[in-house]
Design a protein around this motif. Structure first.
Motif, PDB file in Angstrom:
ATOM      1  N   MET A  88       0.853  -1.196   0.000  1.00 44.82           N
ATOM      2  CA  MET A  88       0.000   0.000   0.000  1.00 44.82           C
ATOM      3  C   MET A  88       0.884   1.240   0.000  1.00 44.82           C
ATOM      4  O   MET A  88       1.505   1.562   1.015  1.00 44.82           O
ATOM      5  CB  MET A  88      -0.917  -0.021   1.229  1.00 44.82           C
ATOM      6  CG  MET A  88      -1.971   1.064   1.275  1.00 44.82           C
ATOM      7  SD  MET A  88      -3.007   0.941   2.778  1.00 44.82           S
ATOM      8  CE  MET A  88      -3.966  -0.533   2.438  1.00 44.82           C
ATOM      9  N   VAL A  89       0.959   1.918  -1.144  1.00 49.26           N
ATOM     10  CA  VAL A  89       1.804   3.100  -1.264  1.00 49.26           C
ATOM     11  C   VAL A  89       1.121   4.325  -0.654  1.00 49.26           C
ATOM     12  O   VAL A  89       1.673   5.008   0.202  1.00 49.26           O
ATOM     13  CB  VAL A  89       2.177   3.363  -2.740  1.00 49.26           C
ATOM     14  CG1 VAL A  89       2.933   4.687  -2.878  1.00 49.26           C
ATOM     15  CG2 VAL A  89       3.029   2.212  -3.291  1.00 49.26           C
ATOM     16  N   ASP A  90      -0.101   4.617  -1.066  1.00 48.95           N
ATOM     17  CA  ASP A  90      -0.809   5.839  -0.646  1.00 48.95           C
ATOM     18  C   ASP A  90      -1.593   5.584   0.639  1.00 48.95           C
ATOM     19  O   ASP A  90      -2.832   5.659   0.668  1.00 48.95           O
ATOM     20  CB  ASP A  90      -1.735   6.304  -1.765  1.00 48.95           C
ATOM     21  CG  ASP A  90      -2.332   7.686  -1.509  1.00 48.95           C
ATOM     22  OD1 ASP A  90      -1.979   8.309  -0.492  1.00 48.95           O
ATOM     23  OD2 ASP A  90      -3.154   8.135  -2.325  1.00 48.95           O
ATOM     24  N   VAL A  91      -0.868   5.311   1.718  1.00 49.59           N
ATOM     25  CA  VAL A  91      -1.518   4.906   2.973  1.00 49.59           C
ATOM     26  C   VAL A  91      -2.403   6.007   3.550  1.00 49.59           C
ATOM     27  O   VAL A  91      -3.451   5.723   4.150  1.00 49.59           O
ATOM     28  CB  VAL A  91      -0.461   4.462   4.015  1.00 49.59           C
ATOM     29  CG1 VAL A  91       0.246   3.193   3.571  1.00 49.59           C
ATOM     30  CG2 VAL A  91       0.557   5.571   4.290  1.00 49.59           C
ATOM     31  N   ASP A  92      -2.017   7.267   3.391  1.00 50.21           N
ATOM     32  CA  ASP A  92      -2.784   8.361   3.989  1.00 50.21           C
ATOM     33  C   ASP A  92      -4.150   8.511   3.336  1.00 50.21           C
ATOM     34  O   ASP A  92      -5.175   8.628   4.020  1.00 50.21           O
ATOM     35  CB  ASP A  92      -2.013   9.676   3.894  1.00 50.21           C
ATOM     36  CG  ASP A  92      -0.811   9.721   4.829  1.00 50.21           C
ATOM     37  OD1 ASP A  92      -0.771   8.907   5.777  1.00 50.21           O
ATOM     38  OD2 ASP A  92       0.081  10.558   4.596  1.00 50.21           O
ATOM     39  N   ASN A  93      -4.189   8.532   2.016  1.00 48.11           N
ATOM     40  CA  ASN A  93      -5.474   8.678   1.339  1.00 48.11           C
ATOM     41  C   ASN A  93      -6.359   7.449   1.534  1.00 48.11           C
ATOM     42  O   ASN A  93      -7.587   7.570   1.578  1.00 48.11           O
ATOM     43  CB  ASN A  93      -5.271   8.946  -0.149  1.00 48.11           C
ATOM     44  CG  ASN A  93      -4.981  10.404  -0.442  1.00 48.11           C
ATOM     45  OD1 ASN A  93      -5.520  11.289   0.208  1.00 48.11           O
ATOM     46  ND2 ASN A  93      -4.107  10.659  -1.399  1.00 48.11           N
TER      47      ASN A  93
END
Length: 386
Positions: free
Chosen positions: A227-232
């Motif tokens: 999971m690269v875009d963990v914040d979104n």
């Protein structure tokens, strides 16, 4: 029998008055929650909503919310408003417990996506597709962390302070430089939740006894960022075309620190092992009609990479019984440099570098994709490397 007409009229008035004044309550105390404006027509038992977006997350693709207080005596209809029919899911999901989700067929006309069901309970959760949150990933990795073939690197931290786990899976007893290195990343776009089920299927197979009995982990080193875009993902945003730069358009500009750090990790590992394959796991837009089992892969118009990819998908076909539709990708992505383009150009000795686009809709048997299908897809993609 004598009817008490006055009593019946009074009762009918009470029922109508109750439904006219009933209010739904929105449930939002969970990860990846997203809904923008939402209204309820109690007479029609219809909920109209639209996904939330803003100037940072600019596209209305992902929605995920719970509701209670609707009528349970008649059909409940949900209408989602979109700015593009490609964003409106053909097969959204619903659940009564926010754990077990089921597909439901939707129809999209003039950017209004409509689906209906007769509610079995007084609380309902609904989403663009099968949710896969950040905490679900962490829980999954915690269940695997004691496996002797797995190492988890927690050194990359997101802008909001979340760990971006990097997995290394290999036979640690054989740490030879001639091992082939494979990088797999997923979820560069937060709304693409099904990509995480594919990556989990890959990971699950790599840590299985079936894989360990083969020679695969003796020959290969797998580096995986699930999971690269963990914040979104955690915040319930779409992530697609999010500012200051879409993650999968940022591989040259490096406006995202996670991309900068990932490139460093790839470079470091490429010095230790023979870098051979790069996979970036995505999904198409949920309303896209691709007429394919998981949409497309990229073939670079040069040798020997093209032939290597053809051979790979032939092996996949022997295992899975179908072949993905190829789409040539000989140019950089509009809006910036993508991950597979960057890896193909910088590491030109790769066997191949590819983006895998998974489908939300129908599989090779003409049935709607289920979680088990995505897990199996991930497994088969790894087996095709052997």
């Amino acid at each position: 029998m004598k009817l008490n007409l006055k009593k019946n009229i009074t009762l009918l008035f009470i029922i109508i008055n109750f439904y006219a004044n009933s209010q739904i309550k929105i449930i939002k105390d969970f990860e990846s929650y997203n809904v923008g404006s939402i209204t309820y027509d109690s007479a029609k038992n219809t909920i109209t909503f639209e996904p939330y977006c803003n100037t940072i997350n600019t596209e209305k693709v992902w929605f995920y919310f719970g509701i209670t207080g609707y009528r349970t005596d008649t059909i409940l209809t949900l209408k989602g408003k979109y700015t593009n029919n490609y964003y409106a899911p053909n097969n959204p999901v619903y659940s009564y417990n926010n754990i077990d989700f089921f597909n439901i067929r939707a129809n999209s006309i003039n950017m209004i996506n409509k689906y209906s069901l007769f509610p079995q309970k007084d609380t309902l959760y609904t989403a663009t597709g099968f949710p896969y949150g950040y905490q679900k990933l962490i829980n999954y990795l915690n269940s695997k962390k004691n496996d002797k073939h797995l190492t988890i690197d927690n050194s990359i931290i997101s802008d909001s302070g979340r760990i971006v786990p990097i997995l290394t899976i290999t036979d640690k007893k054989l740490n030879k430089k001639n091992k082939k290195l494979i990088w797999i990343i997923g979820r560069q776009h937060a709304f693409e939740s099904i990509a995480n089920y594919v990556v989990e299927g890959m990971t699950e197979y790599l840590l299985s006894n079936e894989c360990k009995k083969s020679k695969m982990l003796k020959k290969f080193v797998f580096k995986i960022i699930p999971m690269v875009d963990v914040d979104n993902v955690a915040d319930g945003q779409s992530g697609r075309m999010s500012l200051p730069k879409d993650y999968n358009r940022d591989w040259a500009t490096e406006k995202r620190n996670i991309i900068h750090q990932t490139k460093i990790k790839i470079a470091e590992s490429a010095k230790k092992f023979k870098y051979s394959y790069f996979f970036d796991i995505h999904s198409v837009f949920p309303g896209g009609k691709t007429n394919n089992i998981f949409s497309y892969y990229d073939i670079y118009c040069r040798q020997p990479q093209t032939e290597n990819m053809k051979k790979y998908w032939l092996k996949f076909n022997k295992i899975a019984g179908y072949t993905p539709k190829p789409i040539n990708d000989a140019h950089d992505m509009p809006g910036g440099t993508s991950a597979d383009w960057y890896n193909a150009m910088i590491y030109n000795n790769l066997n191949f570098s590819t983006t895998i686009e998974c489908d939300w809709n129908f599989n090779s048997q003409g049935k709607v994709w289920q979680i088990e299908d995505y897990l199996l897809l991930g497994k088969n993609m790894i087996k095709a490397i052997e």
